[in-house]
Design a protein around this motif. Structure first.
Motif, mmCIF file in Angstrom:
data_model
loop_
_atom_site.group_PDB
_atom_site.id
_atom_site.type_symbol
_atom_site.label_atom_id
_atom_site.label_comp_id
_atom_site.label_asym_id
_atom_site.label_seq_id
_atom_site.Cartn_x
_atom_site.Cartn_y
_atom_site.Cartn_z
ATOM 1 N N SER A 71 0.819 -1.208 0.000
ATOM 2 C CA SER A 71 0.000 0.000 0.000
ATOM 3 C C SER A 71 0.863 1.274 0.000
ATOM 4 C CB SER A 71 -0.977 -0.064 1.177
ATOM 5 O OG SER A 71 -0.991 1.134 1.885
ATOM 6 N N VAL A 72 1.980 1.240 0.722
ATOM 7 C CA VAL A 72 2.912 2.379 0.691
ATOM 8 C C VAL A 72 3.471 2.539 -0.726
ATOM 9 C CG1 VAL A 72 5.185 3.196 1.486
ATOM 10 C CG2 VAL A 72 3.571 2.202 3.128
ATOM 11 N N PHE A 73 3.843 1.429 -1.333
ATOM 12 C CA PHE A 73 4.414 1.421 -2.684
ATOM 13 C C PHE A 73 3.485 2.084 -3.698
ATOM 14 C CE2 PHE A 73 4.850 -1.084 -6.721
ATOM 15 C CZ PHE A 73 6.139 -0.704 -7.072
ATOM 16 N N THR A 74 2.230 1.612 -3.736
ATOM 17 C CA THR A 74 1.299 2.154 -4.729
ATOM 18 C C THR A 74 0.961 3.623 -4.426
ATOM 19 O OG1 THR A 74 -0.508 1.185 -3.482
ATOM 20 C CG2 THR A 74 0.228 -0.020 -5.412
ATOM 21 N N ALA A 81 8.616 -7.697 -13.610
ATOM 22 C CA ALA A 81 7.170 -7.479 -13.550
ATOM 23 C C ALA A 81 6.518 -7.550 -14.924
ATOM 24 C CB ALA A 81 6.887 -6.117 -12.900
ATOM 25 N N GLY A 82 7.315 -7.585 -15.985
ATOM 26 C CA GLY A 82 6.756 -7.629 -17.336
ATOM 27 C C GLY A 82 6.091 -6.324 -17.751
ATOM 28 N N ILE A 83 6.632 -5.209 -17.270
ATOM 29 C CA ILE A 83 6.030 -3.896 -17.566
ATOM 30 C C ILE A 83 6.989 -3.065 -18.422
ATOM 31 C CG2 ILE A 83 5.182 -1.741 -16.551
ATOM 32 C CD1 ILE A 83 4.514 -3.405 -14.014
ATOM 33 N N HIS A 84 6.452 -2.467 -19.462
ATOM 34 C CA HIS A 84 7.240 -1.599 -20.343
ATOM 35 C C HIS A 84 7.609 -0.316 -19.591
ATOM 36 C CE1 HIS A 84 8.285 1.001 -23.722
ATOM 37 N NE2 HIS A 84 8.327 -0.069 -24.503
ATOM 38 N N PRO A 85 8.872 0.143 -19.719
ATOM 39 C CA PRO A 85 9.319 1.310 -18.938
ATOM 40 C C PRO A 85 8.555 2.599 -19.198
ATOM 41 C CG PRO A 85 10.989 0.639 -20.577
ATOM 42 C CD PRO A 85 9.982 -0.458 -20.489
ATOM 43 N N ILE A 140 -1.166 1.266 -15.063
ATOM 44 C CA ILE A 140 -0.684 -0.026 -14.576
ATOM 45 C C ILE A 140 -1.751 -0.665 -13.692
ATOM 46 C CG2 ILE A 140 1.102 -1.159 -13.185
ATOM 47 C CD1 ILE A 140 3.034 1.013 -14.172
ATOM 48 N N THR A 141 -2.095 -1.921 -14.018
ATOM 49 C CA THR A 141 -3.169 -2.593 -13.275
ATOM 50 C C THR A 141 -2.684 -2.995 -11.884
ATOM 51 O OG1 THR A 141 -2.510 -4.803 -13.982
ATOM 52 C CG2 THR A 141 -4.027 -3.615 -15.433
ATOM 53 N N ASP A 142 -3.636 -3.319 -11.039
ATOM 54 C CA ASP A 142 -3.306 -3.712 -9.675
ATOM 55 C C ASP A 142 -2.460 -4.989 -9.656
ATOM 56 O OD1 ASP A 142 -3.806 -3.073 -6.805
ATOM 57 O OD2 ASP A 142 -4.506 -5.161 -6.847
ATOM 58 N N THR A 143 -2.802 -5.919 -10.543
ATOM 59 C CA THR A 143 -2.031 -7.166 -10.640
ATOM 60 C C THR A 143 -0.574 -6.868 -11.029
ATOM 61 O OG1 THR A 143 -4.047 -8.153 -11.483
ATOM 62 C CG2 THR A 143 -2.031 -9.470 -11.681
ATOM 63 N N GLU A 144 -0.407 -5.980 -11.998
ATOM 64 C CA GLU A 144 0.947 -5.606 -12.417
ATOM 65 C C GLU A 144 1.704 -4.888 -11.296
ATOM 66 O OE1 GLU A 144 0.713 -4.804 -17.191
ATOM 67 O OE2 GLU A 144 -0.318 -3.384 -15.894
ATOM 68 N N MET A 145 0.968 -4.060 -10.560
ATOM 69 C CA MET A 145 1.582 -3.349 -9.428
ATOM 70 C C MET A 145 2.132 -4.336 -8.398
ATOM 71 S SD MET A 145 1.898 -0.077 -9.325
ATOM 72 C CE MET A 145 1.314 1.453 -10.021
#
Length: 304
Positions: free
Chosen positions: A173-176, A212-216, A223-228
């Motif tokens: 939660s801090v991260f997001t 995480a499989g996320i493009h920079p 960014i979806t919650d799952t990706e987060m």
DNA sequence: TGCAGTGTTGCTTC
DNA sequence: CGAAGCAACACTGC
């Protein structure tokens, strides 16, 4: 070089090798200056400031070194903390040196050959310790900064850095919540912002995004919650892996014994341009783009 | 030979 | 104000 894992490795080295030692002298060629947070403008490039610096740290006994973001704080028993930022190519070395015609070189008594590595030259600040050995700042590019503060001022200074990603209080939660402060910005840029999360640099942001499989270039709000969740785990595991391998010596970084870390052989994305992606079953290739004045490396297939 | 690129970050400019 | 670009410096590699 020095992102969180490299700075942490350095701090661990100080704590295992020189804790308890007293500083008996300091030398500098004035090539380095102090960090410039709004509250601290003075510079060791002035002789006057260096005189004050010397007066403040000589006679101080090293209680403990501490890392905050990519900064090193060495707390002394006289209420002073030495503050070092290694920037691009700075690193600290512990050894026995001699000053010969304005240049410090390892003494003939120095048995540690790693200190003779060409990367371990370019010494700009030297602390002489009460055992006759030295803590030296090596820095080819001379961006590293050294200053001092009263230890009691540190809580105020620490407030200028974002949360520490390896502390227990760094929850998902801090991260997001931190990332959402920059909803319209590309994720890579936000990860690099020390006020958002402390300690991540170019290497570990590339690695975390690969995991995480996320493009920079994805914007934070897309960014979806799952990706987060994947990114949160990716940040932590990339940093921990960096520490486990003793940091990254792709370039100048060395631990305080002058020895290379081993993370440079373990990259998945950073500086693997043109090479095949190593994610299981992924047919992709690592691509490099220029971005925010630096390079971003990512898999052209599984990072979307 | 020459120039793009290198881990950081704060300042300047728009 | 936010955002982009650059400067600080020295060296490597294409």
């Amino acid at each position: 070089m020095p992102e969180l894992p490299e700075v942490q490795t350095t701090v661990n080295g100080i704590n295992s090798f020189i804790k308890g030692r007293t500083i008996v002298d300091v030398w500098t060629d004035l090539a380095v200056e102090n960090p410039t947070l709004p509250s601290h403008k003075t510079s060791t490039k002035s002789k006057k400031f260096f005189t004050l610096f010397k007066k403040s740290v000589i006679g101080g006994k090293i209680i403990e070194a501490e890392r905050r973001a990519k900064n090193i704080f060495i707390h002394l028993d006289n209420g002073i903390s030495i503050w070092i930022h290694m920037k691009m190519t700075g690193h600290l070395l512990y050894g026995k040196y001699v000053l010969i015609s304005k240049e410090w070189t390892p003494s003939t008594e120095e048995k540690n050959e790693a200190l003779r590595d060409p990367f371990n030259k370019y010494l700009h600040t030297i602390f002489t310790l009460d055992n006759g050995r030295h803590l030296a700042l090596s820095d080819v590019r001379k961006f590293a900064k050294v200053t001092f503060v009263k230890t009691t001022e540190l809580p105020e200074i620490y407030k200028e850095f974002g949360p520490e990603p390896l502390e227990d209080t760094f929850t998902f939660s801090v991260f997001t919540k931190q990332l959402q402060k920059r909803p319209t910005r590309p994720i890579k840029e936000v990860l690099l912002d020390q006020k958002i999360i402390a300690g991540i640099g170019n290497i570990y942001s590339d690695e975390a995004l690969w995991l995480a499989g996320i493009h920079p270039l994805r914007t934070v709000r897309d960014i979806t919650d799952t990706e987060m969740q994947l990114l949160y785990k990716g940040v932590i595991s990339a940093l921990k892996k960096g520490i486990d391998f003793g940091g990254d010596s792709t370039s100048d970084y060395r631990d305080i014994t002058g020895t290379r870390g081993a993370f440079q052989g373990k990259h998945e994305a950073y500086r693997r341009t043109g090479q095949p992606c190593r994610k299981r079953g992924c047919p992709g290739t690592i691509e490099r783009i220029a971005f925010s004045g630096r390079g971003a490396h990512f898999c052209d297939t599984h990072q979307t």
